[in-house]
Scaffold this active site. Sequence first.
Site, PDB file in Angstrom:
ATOM      1  N   ASP A 172      25.252  10.294 -20.737  1.00 16.62           N
ATOM      2  CA  ASP A 172      25.887   8.980 -20.848  1.00 16.62           C
ATOM      3  C   ASP A 172      26.107   8.664 -22.331  1.00 16.62           C
ATOM      4  OD1 ASP A 172      26.477   6.194 -20.901  1.00 16.62           O
ATOM      5  OD2 ASP A 172      25.436   5.893 -19.010  1.00 16.62           O
TER       6      ASP A 172
ATOM      7  N   ASP B 208      21.068  18.800 -17.001  1.00 16.92           N
ATOM      8  CA  ASP B 208      20.953  17.433 -16.508  1.00 16.92           C
ATOM      9  C   ASP B 208      22.183  17.120 -15.670  1.00 16.92           C
ATOM     10  OD1 ASP B 208      19.803  14.960 -16.075  1.00 16.92           O
ATOM     11  OD2 ASP B 208      19.847  14.325 -18.173  1.00 16.92           O
ATOM     12  N   ASP B 209      22.076  16.061 -14.866  1.00 10.61           N
ATOM     13  CA  ASP B 209      23.210  15.681 -14.041  1.00 10.61           C
ATOM     14  C   ASP B 209      24.312  15.027 -14.865  1.00 10.61           C
ATOM     15  OD1 ASP B 209      21.702  13.370 -14.533  1.00 10.61           O
ATOM     16  OD2 ASP B 209      21.677  12.707 -12.447  1.00 10.61           O
TER      17      ASP B 209
END
Length: 147
Positions: A101, A97-98
């Site tokens: 969070d 994933d980028d």
Amino acid sequence: MDRLPHEKGFHVSWDQLHRDSRALAWRLQGQGDWRAVIAITRGGMAPAMIVARELDIRMVDTISVKSYDHQTQSEPRVIKFPDMEVMGDGEGVLIVDDLVDTGRTLEVVRAHLPKAHVATVYAKPKGRPMVDTYVTEVSQDTWIFFP
């Protein structure tokens, strides 16, 4: 006074995302016998493509997890699974994933693929424990603007 998301922003260009995704691939080199890459859509698609190319992994699939409506986070849920017969429990699988969070999206993904190796380009402190490999840590209150 609290800052608005754009007031503590980290702007990432396509060039920077490409460089950081290649750096992620270099960190993953030799860490496992990777047989597949799963991109968490949509943000993980470009990094996963770059990682798969750099590590010469031909089996690439996606898992779609919806957890944001614009800039509002909601309860994450899987709306598209990869071929679970092929992926099994995640042994030898890279999930890319980028950004992590809060880690809630990765919690959902890990529940389905517990033995997979999770790699993100960027990581915030709250979600960092959910990630096995990452490139850059940013503060929790930073909003990353992707290209």
